[in-house]
Design a protein around this motif. Sequence first.
Motif, short mmCIF file in Angstrom:
data_model
loop_
_atom_site.label_atom_id
_atom_site.label_comp_id
_atom_site.label_asym_id
_atom_site.label_seq_id
_atom_site.Cartn_x
_atom_site.Cartn_y
_atom_site.Cartn_z
N ALA A 162 -4.96 6.06 1.66
CA ALA A 162 -4.01 5.64 0.62
C ALA A 162 -4.74 5.49 -0.70
O ALA A 162 -5.93 5.13 -0.75
N ILE B 264 -9.38 6.61 -3.11
CA ILE B 264 -8.62 6.73 -1.87
C ILE B 264 -9.40 6.06 -0.75
O ILE B 264 -10.55 6.41 -0.47
N ASP C 90 -11.60 -1.61 -1.58
CA ASP C 90 -10.57 -1.95 -0.61
C ASP C 90 -11.07 -3.01 0.37
O ASP C 90 -10.30 -3.90 0.76
N LEU D 206 0.85 -1.18 0.00
CA LEU D 206 0.00 0.00 0.00
C LEU D 206 0.89 1.23 0.00
O LEU D 206 1.39 1.66 1.03
N ALA D 207 1.13 1.81 -1.19
CA ALA D 207 2.02 2.97 -1.30
C ALA D 207 1.41 3.97 -2.27
O ALA D 207 0.84 3.60 -3.29
N TRP D 208 1.52 5.25 -1.94
CA TRP D 208 0.98 6.33 -2.77
C TRP D 208 1.82 6.45 -4.03
O TRP D 208 3.03 6.63 -3.96
N ARG E 261 -8.81 4.64 3.35
CA ARG E 261 -7.96 4.58 4.54
C ARG E 261 -6.67 5.38 4.35
O ARG E 261 -5.59 4.97 4.76
#
Length: 508
Positions: A242, A238, A278, A164-166, A240
């Motif tokens: 992220a 988006i 998600d 989980l990375a932007w 949570r």
Amino acid sequence: MLPRRREPDLAGLAAFTLDPGGRVVSWSVTAAALFGQQAPAAIGQHVCDLLMTGPGQRELVGHALAEVAAGRVWAATVAGGSLGEGRFAFRWEPMAGPGGAVLAVAQRAWPQRAPSWLSEATARIGSSLDLAETASEVAEAAVPGFADAVAIYVVERLLAADELAWPRAGLGTAVRRLAARLSGQVEAANGTALPPGEVVVLGADSLRSQAMATGKPVLSSDGKIAAGCTSFLAMPLIARGAVVGCAVFGRAPASPAFNPGDVALASALAARAAVGIDNARLYDRERRTAQALQRGLLPGQPDIPPGMEVAHAYLPVGDHVVGGDWHDIIRLPDGRAALIVGDAMGHGPEAAAVMVQLRTAAHTLAELGLPPGQVLRKLDAMAAAMDPAAGVSGIAQAGHLPPVLVLPDGATEVLDLPPGLPLGLGAGSFQVTRFNLIPGATLALYTDGLVESRTRPIDDGLALLRGALSSALAEPGSTLDGACQTVTQLLYEHGEDDITLMLARTRQ
């Protein structure tokens, strides 16, 4: 069928008429719904006594009536008085014919009622925890209610590696298309549908990359982006805190271009979609983890000594994929086989974690050649050691229900064993009971979920098990595996707990 976005949504409009002095002449059902006043109570009242009761509103009504009397249309947004919560947009205009009547049309201006397609979508999205189905729900809500085309993407690293990375600006991102939906005109212009499941690498300057990198909507009127559309809106998904993906909407030339009001609607849809997607992703991850755990915990292809047949079945209760039931088949060096069935209290991953420890320890101790009683004592589970060559078996149990022996003629017997305390209660020893196992006889080891429930006493469950075993094993042409599955499914209909059944038979 959801309403087309180009068709005005008239459900929120209310109409009523006034005489030249401002008294209500007619009052529609929609006016009653908007203002909470029924027609009998409204007709005949002055509008300043019925609705416009706030400070300065009487003067405002006088000005409005004068404008209409002069043949002009008056429009304003009004709040306060007896109107209720929010702000209301009014439009008054002269009606044709004698008498100087006034047609008044009103609509709530703020907070605005969500379009019907968005309300329905919000209620529907996320009803399933299936990732592809959730994305399809979003796509079906958007087309045709909001756009002529839509595609839903999720960051590939999130699915493949659970990272989980932007996404960073200036870098392309690999995404997986979960769902897409095109109107007929857009699909005809593209010449092909957009298949779900396809992984694409986005350029750093693409609308989708920009939306995910900035976390903000991106509008474009570049008709070269995709055939059949001239207006595009990319929304980050988006959840949570992220970015989990993006949604791209498109409109054909015959549709109006996206505007700031559309961005607000798309934001509401994207927010609901992001959470639903998600949640589905997390559920899918947990389920895959549980399935991998189950595959690792349950016995693979057993190494069975000559002269024996073994069949086994496991069914977790409810929605759990794994639980506390466990079983193992271990070939011993001297030609015997150790059969072990255990049941850790509870269900789900917590019980499975305890089961792992018990199974590992039991496997190790049995491979040392220890008799069943010592295996249970060293663990401080039911364990049986079968010798097909000698036709002898030794069994010890720790709090389990006794095994059932099915003779070749179909007769059944519940073996009389010393009960033994459940593991962990500090029993000093577990007594081993030895008995002869004639060729063709079948030994059934099981956990209590197979025979016990809140509505069925154990004795009734044991009687049902004995009858099912006798019938299934006597069926012409039946195999041990087939009988195991038949019995498990029959008793599972009434089950409220995890079920494990192991059948072992000496060949005739």
